[in-house]
Design a protein around this motif. Structure first.
Motif, PDB file in Angstrom:
ATOM      1  N   ASP A  11       0.838  -1.207   0.000  1.00  0.00           N
ATOM      2  CA  ASP A  11       0.000   0.000   0.000  1.00  0.00           C
ATOM      3  C   ASP A  11       0.873   1.258   0.000  1.00  0.00           C
ATOM      4  N   ARG A  12       2.005   1.146   0.715  1.00  0.00           N
ATOM      5  CA  ARG A  12       2.885   2.287   0.894  1.00  0.00           C
ATOM      6  C   ARG A  12       4.302   1.857   0.555  1.00  0.00           C
ATOM      7  N   ILE A  16       1.578   3.989  -2.646  1.00  0.00           N
ATOM      8  CA  ILE A  16       2.187   3.440  -3.853  1.00  0.00           C
ATOM      9  C   ILE A  16       1.753   4.200  -5.119  1.00  0.00           C
ATOM     10  N   ALA A  17       0.469   4.552  -5.196  1.00  0.00           N
ATOM     11  CA  ALA A  17      -0.020   5.210  -6.414  1.00  0.00           C
ATOM     12  C   ALA A  17       0.646   6.582  -6.584  1.00  0.00           C
ATOM     13  N   GLU A  18       0.868   7.239  -5.444  1.00  0.00           N
ATOM     14  CA  GLU A  18       1.487   8.573  -5.498  1.00  0.00           C
ATOM     15  C   GLU A  18       2.966   8.484  -5.900  1.00  0.00           C
ATOM     16  N   ARG A  55       3.479   9.726  -9.460  1.00  0.00           N
ATOM     17  CA  ARG A  55       4.075  11.070  -9.554  1.00  0.00           C
ATOM     18  C   ARG A  55       5.325  11.125  -8.681  1.00  0.00           C
ATOM     19  N   PRO A  56       6.381  10.429  -9.126  1.00  0.00           N
ATOM     20  CA  PRO A  56       7.604  10.414  -8.302  1.00  0.00           C
ATOM     21  C   PRO A  56       8.136  11.830  -8.108  1.00  0.00           C
ATOM     22  N   ARG A  57       8.510  12.136  -6.868  1.00  0.00           N
ATOM     23  CA  ARG A  57       9.011  13.489  -6.610  1.00  0.00           C
ATOM     24  C   ARG A  57      10.521  13.556  -6.770  1.00  0.00           C
ATOM     25  N   HIS A  58      11.174  12.429  -6.514  1.00  0.00           N
ATOM     26  CA  HIS A  58      12.637  12.427  -6.552  1.00  0.00           C
ATOM     27  C   HIS A  58      13.126  11.853  -7.896  1.00  0.00           C
ATOM     28  N   PRO A  59      14.140  12.487  -8.481  1.00  0.00           N
ATOM     29  CA  PRO A  59      14.646  11.991  -9.773  1.00  0.00           C
ATOM     30  C   PRO A  59      15.062  10.518  -9.732  1.00  0.00           C
ATOM     31  N   LEU A 112      11.960   8.495 -10.079  1.00  0.00           N
ATOM     32  CA  LEU A 112      11.503   8.654 -11.466  1.00  0.00           C
ATOM     33  C   LEU A 112      12.320   7.728 -12.375  1.00  0.00           C
ATOM     34  N   GLY A 113      13.630   7.686 -12.143  1.00  0.00           N
ATOM     35  CA  GLY A 113      14.506   6.812 -12.931  1.00  0.00           C
ATOM     36  C   GLY A 113      14.103   5.349 -12.780  1.00  0.00           C
ATOM     37  N   LEU A 114      13.833   4.923 -11.537  1.00  0.00           N
ATOM     38  CA  LEU A 114      13.432   3.532 -11.291  1.00  0.00           C
ATOM     39  C   LEU A 114      12.116   3.224 -12.011  1.00  0.00           C
ATOM     40  N   VAL A 115      11.156   4.167 -11.898  1.00  0.00           N
ATOM     41  CA  VAL A 115       9.829   3.956 -12.493  1.00  0.00           C
ATOM     42  C   VAL A 115       9.952   3.909 -14.018  1.00  0.00           C
TER      43      VAL A 115
END
Ligand code: ATP
Length: 266
Positions: free
Chosen positions: A220-221, A236-238, A242-246, A249-252
């Motif tokens: 969930d988190r 998890i959805a957030e 919408r990853p805040r950290h680069p 974002l790279g992992l996603v």
């Protein structure tokens, strides 16, 4: 609801060098929390610190409250009493938890007996073993109980390891890459099993993985670690949406690109 595990400002050092720095997270009953990050980011060390089993030569500072007891600075015999009661663990390779020379039913029975002894309960061990094997969807439990680990599939061994963990009736389950060694279909079945167990037993789950799609279905988190530091955490959805950290974002994006490449190849 009270947390089953609260980690505050955890720093782990090895010969003075910090391997994990200032990590804080918590897991409440019925909550599934993921710990993600690349290889070497400190996921396993954080989990080992939580159960008081850091490798020799490492020191932890900060605070870890497990079932309302402070782990850091406690004598090992005090923390040892929590392992297998308040908290149980499952690992990537179930063979590490299983005795190769003992039939699987007997191994689960030992876990059932240990817990019954601690609780001062008398139990019908055989019935409880078969009940646990049914619970984790092991096929033909009466026959499989007589099998040795090498006579079982990887998925069956992981289910058996989960049955042993459940025999402890833990309030918190720590699962370190529990599906990494399994094929994709078995992986999905084990994830569904963990989800059902956490919901029905109202356990807390700390789920460690480097595999984002797996984490996305399992928790969930999520808490994201990078080189031993926590870079972000949230639902998890957030975090994935919408990853805040680069770094996140790279992992996603890497996970997405991998999925697309697989999709294109099929
Ligand atoms: N016994 C040890 N002695 C010295 N350093 C260690 C030891 N175990 C782990 N480390 C170091 O601590 C860091 C974190 O390791 P950890 O095993 O927690 O990573 P991880 O995120 O779980 O990685 P993986 O996904 O590969 O299991 C790494 O840099 C690793 O090299």
């Amino acid at each position: 609801m009270a947390d089953l595990l609260t980690i505050e400002n955890l720093t782990i050092r090895h010969v003075g060098r910090p391997l994990v720095s200032d990590v804080s997270l918590s897991v409440a009953a019925g909550e599934r929390v993921g710990l993600i990050g690349e290889s070497g980011s400190g996921k396993s060390l954080t989990a080992l610190a939580a159960i008081g089993l850091l490798p020799d030569g490492m020191t932890a500072s900060g605070s870890i409250r497990l079932s309302d007891r402070e782990v850091i600075g406690s004598a090992d015999r005090d923390v040892a009493g929590l392992r297998g009661t308040a908290v149980a663990t499952i690992f990537q390779e179930p063979l590490t938890a299983l005795d190769p020379l003992m039939r699987i039913g007997k191994q689960i029975a030992e876990a059932v007996r240990r817990r019954a002894h601690r609780d001062g309960r008398s139990v019908d061990v055989q019935a409880e073993v078969l009940g646990l094997m049914v619970r984790v969807a092991l096929p033909d439990p009466a026959r499989l109980a007589r099998a040795y680990p090498h006579e079982m599939s990887g998925g069956q061994r992981q289910r058996a390891a989960i049955a042993m963990a459940l025999a402890c009736r833990p309030s918190l389950l720590i699962a370190d890459e529990p599906t990494t060694a399994l094929d994709v279909t078995t992986q999905a079945e084990v994830l569904t099993l963990l989800e059902t167990l956490v919901r029905e037993e109202n356990m807390g789950l700390l789920f460690i993985s480097h595999d984002l799609p797996v984490v996305g279905t399992a928790v969930d988190r999520v808490v994201v670690l990078r080189a031993g530091e926590m870079v972000e955490q949230g639902p998890i959805a957030e975090v994935f949406g919408r990853p805040r950290h680069p770094y996140t974002l790279g992992l996603v994006e890497a996970a997405r690109a991998f999925d697309q490449a697989i999709g294109a190849a099929l």
